[in-house]
Design an enzyme around this catalytic site. Sequence first.
Site, PDB file in Angstrom:
ATOM      1  N   CYS A  93      39.471  21.466   5.120  1.00  0.00           N
ATOM      2  CA  CYS A  93      38.177  21.856   5.679  1.00  0.00           C
ATOM      3  C   CYS A  93      37.143  20.815   5.269  1.00  0.00           C
ATOM      4  O   CYS A  93      37.122  20.391   4.105  1.00  0.00           O
ATOM      5  CB  CYS A  93      37.776  23.225   5.129  1.00  0.00           C
ATOM      6  SG  CYS A  93      36.145  23.771   5.675  1.00  0.00           S
ATOM      7  N   HIS A 135      40.537  28.491  12.428  1.00  0.00           N
ATOM      8  CA  HIS A 135      39.758  28.014  11.283  1.00  0.00           C
ATOM      9  C   HIS A 135      38.270  27.930  11.649  1.00  0.00           C
ATOM     10  O   HIS A 135      37.412  28.402  10.901  1.00  0.00           O
ATOM     11  CB  HIS A 135      40.300  26.643  10.847  1.00  0.00           C
ATOM     12  CG  HIS A 135      39.580  26.030   9.695  1.00  0.00           C
ATOM     13  ND1 HIS A 135      40.157  25.922   8.441  1.00  0.00           N
ATOM     14  CD2 HIS A 135      38.339  25.509   9.585  1.00  0.00           C
ATOM     15  CE1 HIS A 135      39.274  25.351   7.620  1.00  0.00           C
ATOM     16  NE2 HIS A 135      38.164  25.089   8.294  1.00  0.00           N
ATOM     17  N   GLU A 136      37.971  27.332  12.806  1.00  0.00           N
ATOM     18  CA  GLU A 136      36.562  27.131  13.193  1.00  0.00           C
ATOM     19  C   GLU A 136      35.881  28.455  13.555  1.00  0.00           C
ATOM     20  O   GLU A 136      34.714  28.662  13.226  1.00  0.00           O
ATOM     21  CB  GLU A 136      36.454  26.137  14.356  1.00  0.00           C
ATOM     22  CG  GLU A 136      36.983  24.728  14.060  1.00  0.00           C
ATOM     23  CD  GLU A 136      36.433  24.101  12.791  1.00  0.00           C
ATOM     24  OE1 GLU A 136      35.313  24.433  12.378  1.00  0.00           O
ATOM     25  OE2 GLU A 136      37.157  23.288  12.190  1.00  0.00           O
ATOM     26  N   HIS A 139      34.752  30.248  10.582  1.00  0.00           N
ATOM     27  CA  HIS A 139      33.486  29.718  10.050  1.00  0.00           C
ATOM     28  C   HIS A 139      32.281  30.458  10.631  1.00  0.00           C
ATOM     29  O   HIS A 139      31.291  30.674   9.938  1.00  0.00           O
ATOM     30  CB  HIS A 139      33.336  28.228  10.388  1.00  0.00           C
ATOM     31  CG  HIS A 139      33.915  27.308   9.364  1.00  0.00           C
ATOM     32  ND1 HIS A 139      33.506  27.314   8.043  1.00  0.00           N
ATOM     33  CD2 HIS A 139      34.852  26.338   9.458  1.00  0.00           C
ATOM     34  CE1 HIS A 139      34.181  26.388   7.377  1.00  0.00           C
ATOM     35  NE2 HIS A 139      35.013  25.778   8.203  1.00  0.00           N
TER      36      HIS A 139
HETATM   37 CO    CO Z   1      36.330  24.268   7.839  1.00  0.00          CO
END
Ligand code: CO
Length: 194
Positions: A93, A135-136, A139
């Site tokens: 990340c 993953h994004e 966020h």
């Molecule tokens: Co990240």
Amino acid sequence: MPRKIVHYPHPALRHKAKPVMAIDKDLHLQIGEMKELMYLAKGLGLAAPQVALPFQLLVMNVTGDPNKPECEEVFLNPRIVERKGWMEDEEGCLSFPGLYQDVRRAKTIKVQAYNLKGELVEKVASDLESRAWQHEIDHLNGILFIDMMGPLAKFAAKPSVKTFEKTFRTAQQKGEIPPDVDIEKLLAALESLH
Ligand code: CO
């Protein structure tokens, strides 16, 4: 001041992002900055909270290659509507530079999001691309990959996470980064922007 990628434990990374309600000039400028930062950091994707913008906005290029702009994707207000299968692989990340650990993710996902024309689009992704999306999108909900690690990976990541915390708090003590309360105020002020 130019935007930069914030590192853990910057409060923007735990702030739940607000849906983008208008596609305006500011948004286009922010997207341009985000793409530039993503390529400079050699990432495959970048979510707005990682540049301290509290919006449901992300940029991706799974090739990581700035010479392949045809692979760039910009999505607003994305959500995962379907998940199939499982996979486990190493993940990193840009808000935790140098930290890589195994994370379990759905192998295939279906995402719904808005593009920059304001059209609702649907996309199916597998493997690396699916991992990047998950993953994004995490966020945008204030969820970080350290939260998604299994017990072993979490244990292995602990010293590195502690170092990130120490570095960040030291920078705050030196006045290089504003205190958390000031950052929270700034995020709240930004929320009324789009
Ligand atoms: Co990240």
